[in-house]
Design a protein around this motif. Structure first.
Motif, PDB file in Angstrom:
ATOM      1  N   ILE A  48     -28.665  18.259 -39.414  1.00 11.72           N
ATOM      2  CA  ILE A  48     -27.222  18.066 -39.247  1.00 11.72           C
ATOM      3  C   ILE A  48     -26.770  18.914 -38.066  1.00 11.72           C
ATOM      4  O   ILE A  48     -27.138  20.086 -37.947  1.00 11.72           O
ATOM      5  N   GLU A  49     -25.968  18.318 -37.206  1.00 10.46           N
ATOM      6  CA  GLU A  49     -25.446  19.020 -36.035  1.00 10.46           C
ATOM      7  C   GLU A  49     -23.937  18.813 -35.967  1.00 10.46           C
ATOM      8  O   GLU A  49     -23.452  17.682 -35.984  1.00 10.46           O
ATOM      9  N   ARG A  50     -23.194  19.926 -35.896  1.00 13.79           N
ATOM     10  CA  ARG A  50     -21.734  19.850 -35.831  1.00 13.79           C
ATOM     11  C   ARG A  50     -21.262  20.148 -34.410  1.00 13.79           C
ATOM     12  O   ARG A  50     -21.690  21.121 -33.801  1.00 13.79           O
ATOM     13  N   ASP A  59     -13.726  16.833 -35.570  1.00  9.73           N
ATOM     14  CA  ASP A  59     -15.050  17.257 -35.128  1.00  9.73           C
ATOM     15  C   ASP A  59     -16.076  16.167 -35.411  1.00  9.73           C
ATOM     16  O   ASP A  59     -15.859  15.277 -36.239  1.00  9.73           O
ATOM     17  N   ARG A  60     -17.231  16.242 -34.745  1.00  7.31           N
ATOM     18  CA  ARG A  60     -18.314  15.271 -34.927  1.00  7.31           C
ATOM     19  C   ARG A  60     -19.454  15.914 -35.716  1.00  7.31           C
ATOM     20  O   ARG A  60     -19.887  17.030 -35.388  1.00  7.31           O
ATOM     21  N   TYR A  61     -19.922  15.201 -36.713  1.00  5.40           N
ATOM     22  CA  TYR A  61     -21.039  15.660 -37.542  1.00  5.40           C
ATOM     23  C   TYR A  61     -22.156  14.628 -37.400  1.00  5.40           C
ATOM     24  O   TYR A  61     -22.036  13.495 -37.879  1.00  5.40           O
ATOM     25  N   LEU A  78     -19.461  12.306 -45.597  1.00  6.28           N
ATOM     26  CA  LEU A  78     -19.135  13.677 -45.200  1.00  6.28           C
ATOM     27  C   LEU A  78     -18.146  14.230 -46.218  1.00  6.28           C
ATOM     28  O   LEU A  78     -17.076  13.643 -46.440  1.00  6.28           O
ATOM     29  N   THR A 120     -23.228   9.441 -37.067  1.00  6.31           N
ATOM     30  CA  THR A 120     -22.165  10.361 -36.699  1.00  6.31           C
ATOM     31  C   THR A 120     -20.912  10.080 -37.520  1.00  6.31           C
ATOM     32  O   THR A 120     -20.417   8.946 -37.553  1.00  6.31           O
ATOM     33  N   GLN A 125     -12.233  19.819 -40.699  1.00  7.77           N
ATOM     34  CA  GLN A 125     -12.373  20.584 -41.933  1.00  7.77           C
ATOM     35  C   GLN A 125     -11.074  21.322 -42.261  1.00  7.77           C
ATOM     36  O   GLN A 125     -10.560  22.087 -41.439  1.00  7.77           O
ATOM     37  N   TYR A 132     -18.991  22.215 -45.326  1.00  8.11           N
ATOM     38  CA  TYR A 132     -19.112  20.760 -45.394  1.00  8.11           C
ATOM     39  C   TYR A 132     -20.486  20.384 -45.938  1.00  8.11           C
ATOM     40  O   TYR A 132     -21.411  21.186 -45.953  1.00  8.11           O
ATOM     41  N   VAL A 134     -23.216  16.799 -46.108  1.00 11.65           N
ATOM     42  CA  VAL A 134     -23.537  15.391 -45.813  1.00 11.65           C
ATOM     43  C   VAL A 134     -24.364  14.835 -46.960  1.00 11.65           C
ATOM     44  O   VAL A 134     -25.455  15.347 -47.255  1.00 11.65           O
TER      45      VAL A 134
END
Length: 205
Positions: A48-50, A59-61, A78, A120, A125, A132, A134
């Protein structure tokens, strides 16, 4: 006369065969189906990259999801984690909601067997959230059905076998299987259950 054969799959795996009734008439005229194997998707989150986004944009997860089972439709969600000691790992959507986890975004993606996909999701948040999470869930279940009789239609039913005292039908599919061949029959469902099985049957004239 109705012929049916089924193979049951519990949380611990295949537990046995049963079935076949009396046959009348010439051999190999009607389909004679049996379930030889069950299958399902098996998705897992690899990474997982935030990415933080300015100007009040969400924001993008980015999550990498790998499917170690049969090709499947996979739900990805999410969630905001509340200030709680409850671990979200292994919880269903209903259990997450009951524990106070809030879903911010969701997608359904197709992932072939043994492959992975980048997914994505976007969200901002809230200050009330501790972190968070996923969440992924397989929605594809099925079975390989062999036909030892003649070519014809076969009815396959996906059953929720969690309660051994009474299985619940989730979906039904009718397929034509040639004589002495086999087919994979898959079902997609958003239902949540602990174990399943596929029953097959055919009506003979």
């Amino acid at each position: 006369m109705n012929r049916r054969t089924f193979l049951a799959l519990s949380a611990s795996g295949t537990v046995g065969f049963a079935g076949c009734g009396r046959y009348q008439g010439p051999l190999n005229v009607w389909p004679n189906p049996s379930v030889v194997d069950h299958f399902r998707g098996d998705p897992h989150v690899e990474t997982i990259e935030r990415t933080f986004v300015l100007d009040d944009e969400p924001d993008r997860y980015r999550a990498v999801i790998r499917n170690g089972g049969h090709g499947a439709a996979v739900q990805v969600g999410l969630y905001w984690v509340p200030d709680t000691s409850v671990s979200p790992s292994g919880l269903t959507r209903t259990e997450l909601a009951s524990a106070g986890f809030t879903r911010a975004a969701a997608k359904t993606v197709q992932i072939p067997a043994g492959e992975q996909r980048d997914v994505t999701l976007r969200g901002r948040q809230p200050t009330s959230a501790n972190s968070y999470y996923v969440w992924v869930r397989n929605t594809t279940y099925g079975a390989t059905i062999a036909n030892d009789g003649g070519t014809g239609p076969v009815e396959a039913r996906l059953l929720d076998a969690t309660d051994p005292s009474g299985a619940r039908t989730l979906a039904t599919e009718t397929v034509t299987i040639p004589a002495e061949e086999s087919r994979d029959v898959s079902f997609q469902t958003a239902e949540e259950f602990e174990s399943f099985r596929v029953d097959v049957s055919t009506t003979e004239g």
